[in-house]
Design a protein around this motif. Structure first.
Motif, PDB file in Angstrom:
ATOM      1  N   PRO A 149       0.830  -1.205   0.000  1.00 22.72           N
ATOM      2  CA  PRO A 149       0.000   0.000   0.000  1.00 22.72           C
ATOM      3  C   PRO A 149       0.864   1.254   0.000  1.00 22.72           C
ATOM      4  CG  PRO A 149       0.015  -1.011   2.177  1.00 22.72           C
ATOM      5  CD  PRO A 149       0.722  -1.965   1.266  1.00 22.72           C
ATOM      6  N   CYS A 150       0.356   2.324  -0.612  1.00 22.24           N
ATOM      7  CA  CYS A 150       1.122   3.566  -0.686  1.00 22.24           C
ATOM      8  C   CYS A 150       0.756   4.483   0.482  1.00 22.24           C
ATOM      9  CB  CYS A 150       0.871   4.264  -2.017  1.00 22.24           C
ATOM     10  SG  CYS A 150      -0.845   4.705  -2.336  1.00 22.24           S
ATOM     11  N   SER A 151       1.550   5.528   0.650  1.00 24.14           N
ATOM     12  CA  SER A 151       1.293   6.545   1.665  1.00 24.14           C
ATOM     13  C   SER A 151       0.803   7.814   0.984  1.00 24.14           C
ATOM     14  CB  SER A 151       2.561   6.832   2.472  1.00 24.14           C
ATOM     15  OG  SER A 151       2.988   5.681   3.170  1.00 24.14           O
ATOM     16  N   LEU A 152       0.100   8.651   1.747  1.00 22.11           N
ATOM     17  CA  LEU A 152      -0.519   9.843   1.165  1.00 22.11           C
ATOM     18  C   LEU A 152      -0.318  11.056   2.062  1.00 22.11           C
ATOM     19  CD1 LEU A 152      -2.505  11.247  -0.890  1.00 22.11           C
ATOM     20  CD2 LEU A 152      -4.358  10.484   0.616  1.00 22.11           C
ATOM     21  N   ILE A 153       0.053  12.176   1.445  1.00 20.31           N
ATOM     22  CA  ILE A 153       0.040  13.480   2.102  1.00 20.31           C
ATOM     23  C   ILE A 153      -1.073  14.281   1.457  1.00 20.31           C
ATOM     24  CG2 ILE A 153       1.301  15.610   2.573  1.00 20.31           C
ATOM     25  CD1 ILE A 153       3.898  14.026   2.340  1.00 20.31           C
ATOM     26  N   GLN A 154      -2.139  14.557   2.209  1.00 18.44           N
ATOM     27  CA  GLN A 154      -3.283  15.298   1.668  1.00 18.44           C
ATOM     28  C   GLN A 154      -3.325  16.690   2.267  1.00 18.44           C
ATOM     29  OE1 GLN A 154      -7.095  13.352   1.078  1.00 18.44           O
ATOM     30  NE2 GLN A 154      -8.142  15.101   2.011  1.00 18.44           N
ATOM     31  N   ILE A 155      -3.354  17.707   1.384  1.00 23.39           N
ATOM     32  CA  ILE A 155      -3.370  19.101   1.803  1.00 23.39           C
ATOM     33  C   ILE A 155      -4.704  19.707   1.383  1.00 23.39           C
ATOM     34  CG2 ILE A 155      -2.146  21.299   1.711  1.00 23.39           C
ATOM     35  CD1 ILE A 155       0.290  19.728   0.672  1.00 23.39           C
ATOM     36  N   GLY A 156      -5.514  20.107   2.355  1.00 24.91           N
ATOM     37  CA  GLY A 156      -6.851  20.590   2.054  1.00 24.91           C
ATOM     38  C   GLY A 156      -7.786  19.423   1.789  1.00 24.91           C
ATOM     39  N   GLY A 157      -8.923  19.694   1.161  1.00 30.18           N
ATOM     40  CA  GLY A 157      -9.865  18.634   0.848  1.00 30.18           C
ATOM     41  C   GLY A 157     -10.577  18.118   2.081  1.00 30.18           C
ATOM     42  N   ILE A 158     -11.282  17.012   1.923  1.00 29.09           N
ATOM     43  CA  ILE A 158     -12.032  16.421   3.024  1.00 29.09           C
ATOM     44  C   ILE A 158     -11.338  15.157   3.497  1.00 29.09           C
ATOM     45  CG2 ILE A 158     -14.231  17.369   2.255  1.00 29.09           C
ATOM     46  CD1 ILE A 158     -14.901  14.613   1.123  1.00 29.09           C
ATOM     47  N   VAL A 159     -11.498  14.834   4.757  1.00 31.73           N
ATOM     48  CA  VAL A 159     -10.944  13.591   5.300  1.00 31.73           C
ATOM     49  C   VAL A 159     -12.003  12.505   5.190  1.00 31.73           C
ATOM     50  CG1 VAL A 159      -9.394  14.790   6.864  1.00 31.73           C
ATOM     51  CG2 VAL A 159     -11.682  14.176   7.646  1.00 31.73           C
ATOM     52  N   ALA A 193     -10.365  20.617   5.044  1.00 29.64           N
ATOM     53  CA  ALA A 193     -11.383  21.655   4.879  1.00 29.64           C
ATOM     54  C   ALA A 193     -12.466  21.611   5.940  1.00 29.64           C
ATOM     55  CB  ALA A 193     -12.017  21.533   3.494  1.00 29.64           C
ATOM     56  N   GLN A 194     -12.529  20.534   6.715  1.00 24.28           N
ATOM     57  CA  GLN A 194     -13.511  20.481   7.787  1.00 24.28           C
ATOM     58  C   GLN A 194     -12.867  19.874   9.024  1.00 24.28           C
ATOM     59  OE1 GLN A 194     -13.115  18.019   5.892  1.00 24.28           O
ATOM     60  NE2 GLN A 194     -13.980  16.124   6.652  1.00 24.28           N
ATOM     61  N   VAL A 195     -13.457  20.118  10.167  1.00 23.21           N
ATOM     62  CA  VAL A 195     -12.901  19.616  11.421  1.00 23.21           C
ATOM     63  C   VAL A 195     -13.210  18.126  11.542  1.00 23.21           C
ATOM     64  CG1 VAL A 195     -12.917  19.818  13.920  1.00 23.21           C
ATOM     65  CG2 VAL A 195     -13.199  21.868  12.507  1.00 23.21           C
ATOM     66  N   PRO A 196     -12.186  17.276  11.614  1.00 19.64           N
ATOM     67  CA  PRO A 196     -12.435  15.843  11.738  1.00 19.64           C
ATOM     68  C   PRO A 196     -12.966  15.498  13.132  1.00 19.64           C
ATOM     69  CG  PRO A 196     -10.096  16.289  11.904  1.00 19.64           C
ATOM     70  CD  PRO A 196     -10.759  17.593  11.547  1.00 19.64           C
ATOM     71  N   THR A 197     -13.661  14.400  13.219  1.00 17.24           N
ATOM     72  CA  THR A 197     -14.209  13.967  14.498  1.00 17.24           C
ATOM     73  C   THR A 197     -13.108  13.434  15.403  1.00 17.24           C
ATOM     74  OG1 THR A 197     -14.615  11.716  13.723  1.00 17.24           O
ATOM     75  CG2 THR A 197     -16.360  13.344  13.352  1.00 17.24           C
ATOM     76  N   ALA A 198     -13.389  13.386  16.698  1.00 20.69           N
ATOM     77  CA  ALA A 198     -12.426  12.844  17.661  1.00 20.69           C
ATOM     78  C   ALA A 198     -12.152  11.371  17.379  1.00 20.69           C
ATOM     79  CB  ALA A 198     -12.958  13.028  19.079  1.00 20.69           C
ATOM     80  N   GLU A 199     -13.189  10.659  16.962  1.00 25.33           N
ATOM     81  CA  GLU A 199     -13.017   9.244  16.655  1.00 25.33           C
ATOM     82  C   GLU A 199     -12.076   9.065  15.472  1.00 25.33           C
ATOM     83  OE1 GLU A 199     -15.746   5.284  15.615  1.00 25.33           O
ATOM     84  OE2 GLU A 199     -16.641   7.288  15.694  1.00 25.33           O
ATOM     85  N   SER A 256     -13.300  27.865  -5.546  1.00 26.44           N
ATOM     86  CA  SER A 256     -13.549  26.686  -4.730  1.00 26.44           C
ATOM     87  C   SER A 256     -15.038  26.462  -4.538  1.00 26.44           C
ATOM     88  CB  SER A 256     -12.866  26.834  -3.365  1.00 26.44           C
ATOM     89  OG  SER A 256     -13.171  25.741  -2.542  1.00 26.44           O
ATOM     90  N   ASN A 257     -15.446  25.187  -4.616  1.00 27.78           N
ATOM     91  CA  ASN A 257     -16.849  24.854  -4.370  1.00 27.78           C
ATOM     92  C   ASN A 257     -17.204  25.009  -2.896  1.00 27.78           C
ATOM     93  OD1 ASN A 257     -17.508  24.092  -7.059  1.00 27.78           O
ATOM     94  ND2 ASN A 257     -16.396  22.178  -6.764  1.00 27.78           N
ATOM     95  N   THR A 258     -16.200  24.950  -2.029  1.00 23.25           N
ATOM     96  CA  THR A 258     -16.406  25.107  -0.589  1.00 23.25           C
ATOM     97  C   THR A 258     -15.501  26.233  -0.089  1.00 23.25           C
ATOM     98  OG1 THR A 258     -14.754  23.382  -0.191  1.00 23.25           O
ATOM     99  CG2 THR A 258     -17.070  22.699  -0.222  1.00 23.25           C
ATOM    100  N   PRO A 259     -15.934  27.498  -0.178  1.00 22.99           N
ATOM    101  CA  PRO A 259     -15.095  28.639   0.239  1.00 22.99           C
ATOM    102  C   PRO A 259     -14.622  28.480   1.674  1.00 22.99           C
ATOM    103  CG  PRO A 259     -17.061  29.402  -0.905  1.00 22.99           C
ATOM    104  CD  PRO A 259     -17.256  27.937  -0.666  1.00 22.99           C
ATOM    105  N   ARG A 260     -13.380  28.858   1.905  1.00 23.59           N
ATOM    106  CA  ARG A 260     -12.773  28.680   3.212  1.00 23.59           C
ATOM    107  C   ARG A 260     -12.071  29.972   3.640  1.00 23.59           C
ATOM    108  NH1 ARG A 260      -8.447  23.967   4.813  1.00 23.59           N
ATOM    109  NH2 ARG A 260      -8.165  24.555   6.960  1.00 23.59           N
ATOM    110  N   PHE A 261     -12.353  30.428   4.836  1.00 26.18           N
ATOM    111  CA  PHE A 261     -11.821  31.702   5.292  1.00 26.18           C
ATOM    112  C   PHE A 261     -10.751  31.554   6.366  1.00 26.18           C
ATOM    113  CE2 PHE A 261     -15.969  32.458   3.494  1.00 26.18           C
ATOM    114  CZ  PHE A 261     -15.724  33.528   2.641  1.00 26.18           C
ATOM    115  N   ASP A 262     -10.454  30.312   6.748  1.00 32.29           N
ATOM    116  CA  ASP A 262      -9.374  30.077   7.704  1.00 32.29           C
ATOM    117  C   ASP A 262      -8.245  29.306   7.043  1.00 32.29           C
ATOM    118  OD1 ASP A 262     -10.671  27.677   7.366  1.00 32.29           O
ATOM    119  OD2 ASP A 262     -10.417  27.033   9.439  1.00 32.29           O
ATOM    120  N   GLY A 263      -8.175  29.428   5.713  1.00 35.93           N
ATOM    121  CA  GLY A 263      -7.175  28.685   4.971  1.00 35.93           C
ATOM    122  C   GLY A 263      -5.794  29.301   5.047  1.00 35.93           C
ATOM    123  N   LEU A 264      -4.885  28.748   4.266  1.00 35.49           N
ATOM    124  CA  LEU A 264      -3.482  29.121   4.322  1.00 35.49           C
ATOM    125  C   LEU A 264      -3.118  30.121   3.236  1.00 35.49           C
ATOM    126  CD1 LEU A 264      -2.176  25.496   4.871  1.00 35.49           C
ATOM    127  CD2 LEU A 264      -2.213  27.312   6.585  1.00 35.49           C
TER     128      LEU A 264
END
Length: 329
Positions: A149-159, A193-199, A256-264
């Motif tokens: 299996p490969c590894s991934l670095i994801q910047i932005g987007g959804i988890v 792009a969104q806050v992931p859950t604690a789980e 962006s389809n999901t505008p973000r105001f706390d981005g980088l």
């Protein structure tokens, strides 16, 4: 933004990324960065128009064409006030065109993306996949996976959502993170792009993954980001990077389809991508681009920002390749 020479009109000449030379997969070697497009979209709602992303990025990259043009060997970065050495990019960066979808839709189109990425990796080259719809990510990752299996670095987007995309029937301590139907060895999420859950965070940590929130990235050193990337690349599988436009602060663009105001900011992301480029990345995937949206996209601001970010990664990667070449000489 760096000084540029006046480009050819976008309708003139062979439209390749940054006016790089065109090549075929059979011509690729270990020292190449191969740019290809994936004009795929879900063709509904806000996703309609994403198929034009690869062409839009190529059109805008013409403004940066001197990076890959050997006739202009002394460009100047007006921000850093220093000359840029572009010699290493002239022969290494090539454009192999778009994935041959042949009017294929659904699974057949995605399969064509995976097969093309796999063929590039077989030649020992790295790939830069220009997309719009994030549906191109899972097929690209499937093309990178062989026996490991490969590894991934994801910047932005959804988890991935917890419980559907994470893990399998093994214990949580050894379960991998998954993107679509592709199981991953480990994942680094940067500024999702969104806050992931604690789980989700708990399962991610148990799987050996890591999460870096947008507010923490500006305070991280380039060396630390490079070390994390190299650690992911040290595994037995390939390493992929997925950059989504949602990582950027929405006031900087209108695409962006999901505008973000706390981005980088562009500066923070470019430094991070240059550091990530120090690791042997097998595939760099760019998504989130819909050039048909209104707003600042009319003047192609969003595309220019994305190409600027991509240049950070390209030069970070090329510096490593050049140093390895000098050591082996």
């Amino acid at each position: 933004m760096s000084v540029r020479t006046t480009p050819l009109p976008r309708m003139a000449g062979d439209l390749t990324f940054m006016r790089a030379r065109r090549a075929t997969i059979e011509e690729l070697g270990p020292d190449n960065l191969a740019v290809l497009g994936a004009p795929l979209e879900r063709n509904w709602g806000p996703k309609s128009g994403c198929r034009f992303g690869p062409r839009a990025l190529r059109e805008t990259s013409v403004y940066f064409g001197w990076h890959a043009n050997p006739q202009f060997s002394q460009p100047v970065d007006v921000d850093a006030r220093k000359r840029i050495d572009t010699s290493s990019i002239h022969d290494r960066l090539v454009d192999i065109g778009d994935v041959a979808l042949n009017n294929a839709e659904g699974s057949r189109g995605k399969q064509a993306i995976g097969m093309t990425i796999a063929a590039i990796r077989t030649r020992g080259a790295a790939s830069i996949l220009l997309g719009g719809d994030d549906e191109v990510v899972a097929p690209a990752l499937s093309g990178l996976r062989t026996e490991n299996p490969c590894s991934l670095i994801q910047i932005g987007g959804i988890v991935p959502s917890c419980g559907r995309d994470i893990g399998d029937d093994r214990s949580s301590a050894s379960r991998p993170v998954a993107a679509g139907d592709v199981a991953l060895a480990s994942t680094l999420f940067i500024a999702p792009a969104q806050v992931p859950t604690a789980e989700f965070c708990t399962d991610l940590a148990k799987a050996g993954g890591q999460l870096i929130e947008a507010r923490h990235l500006p305070g991280m050193s380039s060396g630390k980001i490079a070390d994390i990337s190299k650690r992911l690349a040290a595994g037995k599988g390939a390493l992929a990077v997925h950059l989504d436009l949602t990582a950027l602060s929405a006031p900087l663009h209108g695409m962006s389809n999901t505008p973000r105001f706390d981005g980088l900011s562009v500066a923070v992301l470019q430094n991070a991508l240059a550091a990530i480029g120090q690791a042997p990345v097998d595939c760099f995937i760019m998504t989130g681009l819909n050039p048909t949206l209104s707003g600042l996209s009319i003047v192609k601001t969003g595309q220019r920002l994305l190409v600027t970010l991509l240049l950070g990664f390209i030069y970070g990667r090329l510096r490593v390749l050049s140093s390895l070449e000098r050591e082996s000489a």
